[in-house]
Design an enzyme around this catalytic site. Structure first.
Site, mmCIF file in Angstrom:
data_model
loop_
_atom_site.group_PDB
_atom_site.id
_atom_site.type_symbol
_atom_site.label_atom_id
_atom_site.label_comp_id
_atom_site.label_asym_id
_atom_site.label_seq_id
_atom_site.Cartn_x
_atom_site.Cartn_y
_atom_site.Cartn_z
ATOM 1 N N CYS A 119 0.878 -1.174 0.059
ATOM 2 C CA CYS A 119 -0.032 0.009 0.114
ATOM 3 C C CYS A 119 0.946 1.137 -0.034
ATOM 4 C CB CYS A 119 -0.887 -0.051 1.330
ATOM 5 S SG CYS A 119 -2.101 1.224 1.342
ATOM 6 N N CYS A 121 0.055 3.987 1.783
ATOM 7 C CA CYS A 121 -0.238 5.007 2.653
ATOM 8 C C CYS A 121 0.531 5.571 3.605
ATOM 9 C CB CYS A 121 -1.747 4.584 3.492
ATOM 10 S SG CYS A 121 -1.355 3.027 4.451
ATOM 11 N N CYS A 129 -3.907 5.981 0.255
ATOM 12 C CA CYS A 129 -3.386 4.445 -0.046
ATOM 13 C C CYS A 129 -2.807 4.426 -1.625
ATOM 14 C CB CYS A 129 -4.528 3.505 0.089
ATOM 15 S SG CYS A 129 -4.835 3.402 1.823
ATOM 16 N N LYS A 196 -12.392 -5.103 2.608
ATOM 17 C CA LYS A 196 -11.834 -4.078 3.476
ATOM 18 C C LYS A 196 -12.754 -2.825 3.570
ATOM 19 C CE LYS A 196 -7.979 -1.247 4.606
ATOM 20 N NZ LYS A 196 -6.422 -1.011 4.092
ATOM 21 N N ARG A 206 -2.803 3.487 12.069
ATOM 22 C CA ARG A 206 -2.408 4.779 11.350
ATOM 23 C C ARG A 206 -1.514 5.735 12.029
ATOM 24 N NH1 ARG A 206 -8.414 6.112 8.720
ATOM 25 N NH2 ARG A 206 -8.653 4.323 7.420
ATOM 26 N N ARG A 221 -11.108 7.673 3.628
ATOM 27 C CA ARG A 221 -10.898 6.736 2.517
ATOM 28 C C ARG A 221 -12.186 5.982 2.101
ATOM 29 N NH1 ARG A 221 -5.552 6.453 3.798
ATOM 30 N NH2 ARG A 221 -4.733 5.340 5.861
ATOM 31 N N LYS A 252 -11.904 -7.567 6.637
ATOM 32 C CA LYS A 252 -11.134 -6.461 7.933
ATOM 33 C C LYS A 252 -11.915 -5.243 7.951
ATOM 34 C CE LYS A 252 -7.491 -3.713 7.786
ATOM 35 N NZ LYS A 252 -6.444 -3.054 7.128
ATOM 36 N N SER A 278 -6.296 -3.095 14.557
ATOM 37 C CA SER A 278 -5.782 -2.269 15.839
ATOM 38 C C SER A 278 -6.755 -1.780 16.749
ATOM 39 C CB SER A 278 -4.779 -1.063 15.295
ATOM 40 O OG SER A 278 -5.445 -0.397 14.454
ATOM 41 N N TYR A 317 -2.927 -8.886 16.695
ATOM 42 C CA TYR A 317 -1.769 -8.398 17.335
ATOM 43 C C TYR A 317 -1.372 -9.095 18.606
ATOM 44 C CZ TYR A 317 -2.299 -4.480 14.228
ATOM 45 O OH TYR A 317 -2.162 -4.026 12.898
HETATM 46 C C1 PBG Z 1 -3.043 0.228 4.923
HETATM 47 C C2 PBG Z 1 -3.746 -0.537 6.100
HETATM 48 C C3 PBG Z 1 -4.436 -0.009 7.133
HETATM 49 C C4 PBG Z 1 -4.480 -1.362 7.971
HETATM 50 C C5 PBG Z 1 -3.644 -2.378 7.211
HETATM 51 N N1 PBG Z 1 -3.099 -1.722 6.057
HETATM 52 C C6 PBG Z 1 -4.886 1.003 7.326
HETATM 53 C C7 PBG Z 1 -5.972 1.784 6.892
HETATM 54 O O1 PBG Z 1 -6.522 1.097 5.639
HETATM 55 O O2 PBG Z 1 -6.079 2.986 7.031
HETATM 56 C C8 PBG Z 1 -5.181 -1.309 9.212
HETATM 57 C C9 PBG Z 1 -4.639 -2.392 10.105
HETATM 58 C C10 PBG Z 1 -5.098 -2.258 11.544
HETATM 59 O O3 PBG Z 1 -5.585 -1.394 12.081
HETATM 60 O O4 PBG Z 1 -4.650 -2.940 12.174
HETATM 61 N N2 PBG Z 1 -4.006 0.716 4.184
#
Ligand code: PBG
Length: 331
Positions: A119, A121, A129, A196, A206, A221, A252, A278, A317
């Protein structure tokens, strides 16, 4: 009449750990767990990730020790997030990510299975992204896909086992697959962040990756990640990614979207990975910190729900202590 009456006694299933274990439909196994790793080029000493107890952001050196001690603890599958020290919106430089991955591959060989997030980002100054148009109002699909395919190629060359594109542009799985195959990396798999959702639960991530959207252009996003209001989009996107060559489909956030996991499972037998993200992890850890939940039991309950819904792969995690928790926890 009698039979009916005895079937009303549901509590026989719950009488002892033997009975609960015997009748269990879900048996967690560490084979299916993936531990995320953060490595930040700008750090000179590891720092704790805000909001994520037990999660460190490693330096390019300390990542070696982290993986080494994880292997001793029985953790061998990873999803790595390399964070470059300089932001860039063009002329992307993937050398840092490449060096981290080749370093890990050289040190640990096939003792580890290594997936890398793909990605932009944590690269871009605006935190989106992909590549934005001139006034920052739109994420440009074709331009982004081209750069992601370049990135995937660099990572495959560095020795990664799996490419995990998380950007949510259209067509990137096909472009990456084509590129990998053309360059002799047909053995490198793709785990697509397929389902996603645009979520508030990525906050701690982030923060760790300096990837929150900033600036005057696109604020969030929602023009590329899936709307939580549109579950069918997630199922169809997952099937689309599968047809483009994804080997593993990811959902996710995870625990809020077990309906989506179950829906995808009904449509395909492809492996599904649930990413307990997260913010979901942080929320659960908050309960634990307040003394309102038992840490191991709470994570095991979440993982059980994910597996019950149809996810055989769990990204958490807390994958690190998973083995001990699974072993020591009585049903
Ligand atoms: C990158 C990405 C993200 C996550 C994994 N890859 C963040 C987003 O899309 O803003 C989130 C993972 C997490 O919150 O544990 N694009």
């Amino acid at each position: 009449m009698e039979t009916h009456a005895s079937n009303m006694t549901r509590r026989r299933y719950r009488t002892s750990r033997h009975m609960r274990g015997l009748c269990a439909e879900v048996r967690l196994h560490t084979q299916g767990f993936i531990q995320p790793l953060f490595v930040d080029e700008a750090l000179t000493s590891p720092r704790p990730a805000a909001g994520l107890p037990g999660v460190m952001i490693d330096t390019p050196d300390s990542i070696m020790e982290t993986v080494s001690s994880d292997l001793v603890a029985g953790v061998e599958k990873f999803l790595i997030f390399p964070i470059p020290s300089k932001s860039m919106d063009g002329g992307f430089d993937f050398r840092f990510a490449s060096s981290v991955i080749s370093g890990l591959r050289t040190a640990f060989g096939d003792e580890i299975w290594l997936a890398a997030d793909v990605c932009l980002c944590s690269y871009t100054s605006h935190g989106h992204c992909g590549i934005l148009n001139e006034d920052g109002s739109r994420l440009m699909n074709a331009e982004t896909v081209r750069v992601l395919a370049d990135y995937a190629s660099v990572l495959a060359h560095a020795g990664v086992d799996c490419i995990a594109p998380s950007d949510m542009t259209d067509g990137r799985v096909a472009a990456i697959r084509r590129r990998l195959d053309a360059e002799g990396y047909d053995h490198v798999s793709i785990m697509s962040y397929a389902a996603k959702f645009a979520s508030q639960f990525y906050g701690p991530f982030r923060d760790a990756c300096h990837s929150a959207p900033v600036g005057a252009g696109l604020r969030d996003r929602r023009t590329y990640q899936i709307s939580p209001l549109h579950g069918g989009d997630a199922v169809d996107t997952a099937l689309r990614d599968l047809s483009e060559g994804a080997d593993i489909l990811m959902v996710k956030p995870a625990a809020l979207y077990t309906d989506i996991i179950a829906s995808i499972r009904r449509e395909t037998l492809a492996p599904i990975a649930a990413y307990h993200v997260s913010g979901e992890y942080a929320a659960l850890e908050g309960l634990v910190r307040e003394g309102l939940a038992d840490r191991a039991t709470a994570h095991l309950e979440v993982w059980t729900a994910l597996q019950r819904s149809g996810a055989g792969i769990i990204i958490s995690y807390a994958a690190r202590p998973a083995k001990a928790w699974i072993q020591n926890h009585s049903p």
